[in-house]
Design a protein around this motif. Sequence first.
Motif, PDB file in Angstrom:
ATOM      1  N   LEU A 150      38.489  42.292  32.895  1.00  0.00           N
ATOM      2  CA  LEU A 150      38.872  40.759  33.031  1.00  0.00           C
ATOM      3  C   LEU A 150      37.660  40.434  31.823  1.00  0.00           C
ATOM      4  CD1 LEU A 150      39.113  38.050  34.194  1.00  0.00           C
ATOM      5  CD2 LEU A 150      37.339  38.585  35.855  1.00  0.00           C
ATOM      6  N   VAL A 151      38.131  39.678  30.763  1.00  0.00           N
ATOM      7  CA  VAL A 151      37.338  39.273  29.745  1.00  0.00           C
ATOM      8  C   VAL A 151      37.375  37.855  29.337  1.00  0.00           C
ATOM      9  CG1 VAL A 151      37.938  41.677  28.401  1.00  0.00           C
ATOM     10  CG2 VAL A 151      39.221  39.734  28.112  1.00  0.00           C
ATOM     11  N   PRO A 164      38.785  27.907  30.740  1.00  0.00           N
ATOM     12  CA  PRO A 164      39.584  28.513  29.536  1.00  0.00           C
ATOM     13  C   PRO A 164      39.237  29.847  28.864  1.00  0.00           C
ATOM     14  CG  PRO A 164      38.285  26.570  28.781  1.00  0.00           C
ATOM     15  CD  PRO A 164      38.218  26.700  30.179  1.00  0.00           C
ATOM     16  N   GLY A 165      39.882  30.623  28.038  1.00  0.00           N
ATOM     17  CA  GLY A 165      39.703  31.635  27.407  1.00  0.00           C
ATOM     18  C   GLY A 165      39.477  32.820  28.096  1.00  0.00           C
ATOM     19  N   HIS A 166      39.930  32.934  29.424  1.00  0.00           N
ATOM     20  CA  HIS A 166      39.679  34.237  30.048  1.00  0.00           C
ATOM     21  C   HIS A 166      40.942  34.932  30.511  1.00  0.00           C
ATOM     22  CE1 HIS A 166      36.117  31.991  31.458  1.00  0.00           C
ATOM     23  NE2 HIS A 166      35.453  33.206  31.979  1.00  0.00           N
ATOM     24  N   HIS A 167      40.873  36.303  30.155  1.00  0.00           N
ATOM     25  CA  HIS A 167      42.364  36.953  30.352  1.00  0.00           C
ATOM     26  C   HIS A 167      41.904  38.535  30.904  1.00  0.00           C
ATOM     27  CE1 HIS A 167      44.139  34.684  27.114  1.00  0.00           C
ATOM     28  NE2 HIS A 167      43.105  34.358  26.752  1.00  0.00           N
ATOM     29  N   LEU A 168      42.923  38.820  31.606  1.00  0.00           N
ATOM     30  CA  LEU A 168      43.210  40.104  32.160  1.00  0.00           C
ATOM     31  C   LEU A 168      44.099  40.874  31.578  1.00  0.00           C
ATOM     32  CD1 LEU A 168      43.785  38.963  35.954  1.00  0.00           C
ATOM     33  CD2 LEU A 168      42.013  40.621  35.077  1.00  0.00           C
ATOM     34  N   VAL A 209      33.268  41.222  28.246  1.00  0.00           N
ATOM     35  CA  VAL A 209      33.968  41.903  29.617  1.00  0.00           C
ATOM     36  C   VAL A 209      32.980  41.359  30.923  1.00  0.00           C
ATOM     37  CG1 VAL A 209      34.658  43.958  30.863  1.00  0.00           C
ATOM     38  CG2 VAL A 209      34.754  43.868  28.032  1.00  0.00           C
ATOM     39  N   LEU A 210      33.672  40.681  31.716  1.00  0.00           N
ATOM     40  CA  LEU A 210      33.136  40.033  32.797  1.00  0.00           C
ATOM     41  C   LEU A 210      32.979  41.360  33.913  1.00  0.00           C
ATOM     42  CD1 LEU A 210      34.467  36.522  32.949  1.00  0.00           C
ATOM     43  CD2 LEU A 210      32.469  37.283  31.684  1.00  0.00           C
ATOM     44  N   ASP A 211      34.135  42.158  33.937  1.00  0.00           N
ATOM     45  CA  ASP A 211      34.140  43.152  35.022  1.00  0.00           C
ATOM     46  C   ASP A 211      35.244  44.075  34.609  1.00  0.00           C
ATOM     47  OD1 ASP A 211      33.435  44.775  37.060  1.00  0.00           O
ATOM     48  OD2 ASP A 211      34.177  43.407  38.658  1.00  0.00           O
ATOM     49  N   HIS A 212      35.380  45.222  35.240  1.00  0.00           N
ATOM     50  CA  HIS A 212      36.476  46.187  35.027  1.00  0.00           C
ATOM     51  C   HIS A 212      36.700  46.898  36.226  1.00  0.00           C
ATOM     52  CE1 HIS A 212      33.527  49.101  34.184  1.00  0.00           C
ATOM     53  NE2 HIS A 212      34.364  50.039  34.099  1.00  0.00           N
ATOM     54  N   THR A 213      37.861  47.491  36.535  1.00  0.00           N
ATOM     55  CA  THR A 213      38.208  48.504  37.486  1.00  0.00           C
ATOM     56  C   THR A 213      38.899  49.860  36.876  1.00  0.00           C
ATOM     57  OG1 THR A 213      40.298  47.729  37.931  1.00  0.00           O
ATOM     58  CG2 THR A 213      38.381  46.714  39.142  1.00  0.00           C
ATOM     59  N   VAL A 214      38.514  50.980  37.373  1.00  0.00           N
ATOM     60  CA  VAL A 214      39.271  51.942  37.107  1.00  0.00           C
ATOM     61  C   VAL A 214      40.192  52.432  38.216  1.00  0.00           C
ATOM     62  CG1 VAL A 214      39.008  54.510  36.041  1.00  0.00           C
ATOM     63  CG2 VAL A 214      37.621  52.545  35.457  1.00  0.00           C
TER      64      VAL A 214
END
Length: 601
Positions: A387-388, A436-440, A533-538
Amino acid sequence: MSSVAVVGGGIGGLTAAWELVRAGVQVDLYEAADRLGGSIAPATLCPGGGMEAGELPGQRSSDFRREDHDKAAGGGEGNREVRDPRERGGVGAGHATAQLASGINTVVVDAGAEAFATRTPAVREFLTELGLDGQIVSPNPAGAWLQLPDLAAPLPATGILGIPGDPEADDVVRILGADEAARAAEDLTAPMTWSPAQSPSLGEVVADRMGPAVLAKLVAPITSGVHSADPYDLPISTAHPKLFSFMLAEGSLARAVEKLRAAAPAGSSLGVKAAVTAHRREASGVSPPGSAVQSLHGGMNTLISALETQLREFGARIHLSQTVCEIPSNAGSDTVISLNSTHRPGAEGKPDLVVLAVDAAQAAGLLAEPVAAQRPAASGVALVTLLVHAPELDAHPRGTGILVAPAVEGIGAKAMTHISAKWAWTAQALQARLGPGHHLVRLSYGRLTRAKTGARAESSETRLACGACGALPEATEGCPQCGQAIEGRAQSDRGTGDDAAPLGYHTDDGALYRAALEDISRLTGISIGPDQVLDHTVVRWRRNAVSPQTHQLQEAAAAWAGCGGPRIALVGESFAGTGLAQVIPHARQAARQLLEKGRGG
């Protein structure tokens, strides 16, 4: 009233249970996990939440490792050794791609399957019967791109599995070059040398009819990134059930592709990339060509929620966190459905009918078939979702995503999906909640390694493990269950050397995260740093191929009924093939046949 035990709560087990309970059968469904759905699963990202002082956004990793499904049956098919997403944010029913939890600054994302193939109407018909037809959505028709060693370009617009319907179209020539495009066009006039008696691989047919460049540059990236199979290990009948027969009838592979695309169901297309005119047609009320896949507004998780709700409304009993260790062997047996817990069902534990919606190894164990019960070494795919905050991605520089050709070096991922570019409702939800400007973006790891044996190495350098959801391909003779693709732990973060295992299922979270940060920049051409990067998952998915012992297991199941035991049906990916378009109609048909045999017997 007949009773049935459904062992496994993945999509195959749920579909069979739904078919049976609507026919008036008492259904007890047993699932080893604490949720239903198998590979249709959610993971939760928390933008900026839970950060400790000095911690950069995105440094937290969601470690959902869980390997309790090997001990006994009951885990839904496609959910074996799943490093399972369920810890953060629970298991809400939303899409995985950006269902936003009310009151909490979180985003629920697909941890596994996010769409279904539209090459047949089976899934759409099923969704209509469930009352979900109004939620069906098509992806952005801009389509995906290809990453080749020397070029990044949009996928040709008139293809199936990368095979061009017009070998000399401008977008095909751009990728192949004029000489190789001319070689591909020879398919249109060359004598047809294949016959209905043959069962070739996709790779053999494409190389013969259109040449090695089409295979390497157009087909292999798709079979690797989407279907998780080397084209030489993928039977053409598995890749597309009608492609071979249409080629024989048309006398040309390209003409077969064109005819299949023309015959695609309304609202969908068998092509990888929809025509650019789709938006105009949709605006004018004409059904758009769509895409090779569709999904549900709110995500595929809404399918699981709908099935669970309807099963309970029809009176089905669902037993979560319950693994099945034994089933009745004959009519005189005192054995009921035996669980590895203190829960012991009453009369419902000795069913008339049984559906085994588990993998082949677990089915073999329950059917006392030790030869078939051998499980290959753990293998699969690792998915990293980022999540960026990157307004530079608003232009969708690589369409809905990009497939990486196996020959590409310096990139660890085999596919990247720009989720918020692919599904419009996801982008709208992100903007409404986060601005605005947020992407997965999701990157898939588990690339092919270089083949080192036989003539295969000359025509196909690499071997693979699934891009979209982690499923492994069907096994064929000579294919070592596809498990060799990612054996061992990666020796380096990049894993690109000849002696290093590729990044994938066994790679640790830190290495995967670092690789994803590098790969997203290399694949999009836009520099994205960890501070964005606001967060991530693996998440890791382990899957089994279609079992070569399928016939043996079916005979074993029939033998139980012949000895006075319950009638047994086998469903799920080990028996139907990979993907919802395979699993759902197979499970429905198996349930109907089970009922017919039960009534007749």
